[in-house]
Design an enzyme around this catalytic site. Structure first.
Site, PDB file in Angstrom:
ATOM      1  N   TYR A  16      34.953  37.443  36.049  1.00 31.79           N
ATOM      2  CA  TYR A  16      34.764  36.325  36.991  1.00 31.79           C
ATOM      3  C   TYR A  16      34.592  36.821  38.435  1.00 31.79           C
ATOM      4  O   TYR A  16      33.570  36.566  39.084  1.00 31.79           O
ATOM      5  CB  TYR A  16      35.968  35.379  36.847  1.00 31.79           C
ATOM      6  CG  TYR A  16      36.149  34.341  37.916  1.00 31.79           C
ATOM      7  CD1 TYR A  16      35.080  33.559  38.363  1.00 31.79           C
ATOM      8  CD2 TYR A  16      37.416  34.118  38.463  1.00 31.79           C
ATOM      9  CE1 TYR A  16      35.275  32.585  39.342  1.00 31.79           C
ATOM     10  CE2 TYR A  16      37.614  33.145  39.425  1.00 31.79           C
ATOM     11  CZ  TYR A  16      36.539  32.388  39.873  1.00 31.79           C
ATOM     12  OH  TYR A  16      36.734  31.435  40.834  1.00 31.79           O
ATOM     13  N   THR A 121      47.201  41.811  43.715  1.00 25.59           N
ATOM     14  CA  THR A 121      47.586  40.416  43.466  1.00 25.59           C
ATOM     15  C   THR A 121      48.837  40.018  44.236  1.00 25.59           C
ATOM     16  O   THR A 121      49.694  40.865  44.522  1.00 25.59           O
ATOM     17  CB  THR A 121      47.869  40.240  41.953  1.00 25.59           C
ATOM     18  OG1 THR A 121      48.495  38.969  41.743  1.00 25.59           O
ATOM     19  CG2 THR A 121      48.824  41.290  41.425  1.00 25.59           C
ATOM     20  N   TYR A 145      52.711  42.227  34.577  1.00 27.62           N
ATOM     21  CA  TYR A 145      51.411  42.220  35.259  1.00 27.62           C
ATOM     22  C   TYR A 145      51.568  42.691  36.710  1.00 27.62           C
ATOM     23  O   TYR A 145      50.873  43.612  37.161  1.00 27.62           O
ATOM     24  CB  TYR A 145      50.818  40.804  35.202  1.00 27.62           C
ATOM     25  CG  TYR A 145      49.635  40.616  36.125  1.00 27.62           C
ATOM     26  CD1 TYR A 145      48.486  41.378  35.970  1.00 27.62           C
ATOM     27  CD2 TYR A 145      49.679  39.669  37.161  1.00 27.62           C
ATOM     28  CE1 TYR A 145      47.404  41.218  36.830  1.00 27.62           C
ATOM     29  CE2 TYR A 145      48.602  39.498  38.009  1.00 27.62           C
ATOM     30  CZ  TYR A 145      47.473  40.276  37.846  1.00 27.62           C
ATOM     31  OH  TYR A 145      46.408  40.122  38.702  1.00 27.62           O
ATOM     32  N   PHE A 173      45.444  35.849  46.220  1.00 30.11           N
ATOM     33  CA  PHE A 173      46.244  34.694  45.846  1.00 30.11           C
ATOM     34  C   PHE A 173      45.446  33.978  44.730  1.00 30.11           C
ATOM     35  O   PHE A 173      45.012  34.642  43.802  1.00 30.11           O
ATOM     36  CB  PHE A 173      46.645  33.887  47.088  1.00 30.11           C
ATOM     37  CG  PHE A 173      47.804  34.593  47.798  1.00 30.11           C
ATOM     38  CD1 PHE A 173      47.636  35.867  48.347  1.00 30.11           C
ATOM     39  CD2 PHE A 173      49.071  34.047  47.827  1.00 30.11           C
ATOM     40  CE1 PHE A 173      48.707  36.572  48.904  1.00 30.11           C
ATOM     41  CE2 PHE A 173      50.148  34.728  48.392  1.00 30.11           C
ATOM     42  CZ  PHE A 173      49.958  35.992  48.928  1.00 30.11           C
TER      43      PHE A 173
END
Ligand code: UDP
Length: 328
Positions: A16, A121, A145, A173
């Site tokens: 993506y 992240t 993760y 985010f």
């Protein structure tokens, strides 16, 4: 722009965010090679660019690739990214997100490629102790993760010290939205992210959206997140690339809009954009979800001049809806 005519390896370019990055690199006249094993990526998101299907941990493949091409930089988007799944399959996350990245960095060092842009992240922070979250907020991930992403960030700092490998780690985010062309967009299977699920409930593909938790200490009881448009994320990578090409030092930046929206806000804005009523079912909290995650993105705005073009959630949802309608 110093990045034009540069050759960039985009690992995970069929995913993506990677696919949006590839578009922007092409628009900036960069020469792009994509490496993706299509485990979660989709070949449909790639058009025209050089594409190699393979694992980023395959040293023989990497040696061939780095011998054939002289890359100015590597951008790394290929990772498993579901918090819940990582709790049940931590070793798959350590193997894919950490061990494979060791092999990639090893190949870069062997072939003297010294610039790296890494998809990190907000999960590296864990449960926030202060909002908005700045880059010097303590890092205490609450799931495998986040642990794997933080481990890579630390490995990058060690590689800088030892080999002079310069990196930018971008802590995303909530990535959302789609390219204005509606030719590429979010496409996960199974889908776990809020906005695509809300849009599926809007057009009747699913019966309802389950709201995970209505008793959080927020204004309406639902979780608050910071949604940032995928092309604004890609734009930040271009700025980071330019900074590294100009001899900039390694750095870590948050990427968020600095605005928080609750799950109920997202649903009501999606009702406005789509003109449809979205059926809601209240459900228990999802394990591992912090109540509020909102970024301070002051540092990247100040240091790299990042200025997100999508400054409100309706605009972001509208691009996601245009893409969603084309997926019938
Ligand atoms: N969420 C929800 N229902 C869903 C999917 C997500 O209520 O079907 C909530 C989730 O609990 C979180 C927010 O929406 O508070 C954003 O979740 P998402 O998975 O999109 O991103 P995350 O914040 O986990 O990266």
């Amino acid at each position: 722009m110093p990045s034009s005519d540069k050759k960039i390896l985009v690992v995970g370019g069929a995913g993506y965010i990677g696919a949006h990055m590839v578009r922007q690199l092409a628009r900036a006249s960069c020469d792009v090679v994509i490496l993706d094993n299509l485990s979660t990526g989709n070949r449909k998101l790639v058009q025209g660019e050089a594409f190699i299907q393979g694992n980023l941990g395959n040293s023989d493949l990497l040696d061939k690739l780095f011998s054939r091409h002289t890359f100015d930089a590597v951008m790394h988007f290929a990772a498993f990214s579901q918090v819940g799944e990582s709790m049940h399959q931590p070793l798959a996350y350590y193997r894919n997100n950490l061990a494979e990245t060791v092999a990639l960095l090893d190949a870069m060092v062997r072939h003297d490629v010294k610039r790296f842009i890494f998809s990190s992240t907000a999960a590296v922070y864990g449960e926030p102790v202060a909002i908005p979250i700045t880059e010097d907020h303590p890092c205490a991930p609450t799931n495998p993760y986040g642990n794997t992403k933080l481990a890579v960030e630390r490995m990058l700092a060690d590689c800088d010290a030892a080999y002079g490998l310069k990196f930018t780690a971008l802590r995303y985010f909530n990535a959302a939205g789609a390219d204005e062309s509606a030719e590429i967009g979010e496409m996960h299977d199974p889908e776990t992210h809020l906005i695509p699920i809300v849009l599926s409930a809007a057009d009747g593909r699913i019966d309802h959206i389950r709201v995970f938790g209505t008793d959080y200490p927020t204004t309406d009881g639902t979780c608050v997140r910071d949604y940032v448009h995928v092309n604004d994320l890609a734009q930040a990578h271009l700025l980071a690339l330019d900074a590294l090409l100009e001899g900039g030092d390694s750095a870590v930046y948050n990427l968020g809009s600095s605005h928080g929206y609750s799950v109920r806000d997202v649903i009501s804005k999606a009702e406005g954009v789509t003109g449809k009523r979205i059926p809601v079912v209240e459900a228990p909290r999802r394990p591992g979800d912090p109540a509020v995650l909102v970024a301070s993105s002051e540092k990247i705005r100040r240091e790299l001049g990042w200025a997100p073009a999508y400054d409100n959630l309706e605009k972001i949802i509208r691009t996601a809806w245009n893409w969603h309608l084309k997926q019938k």
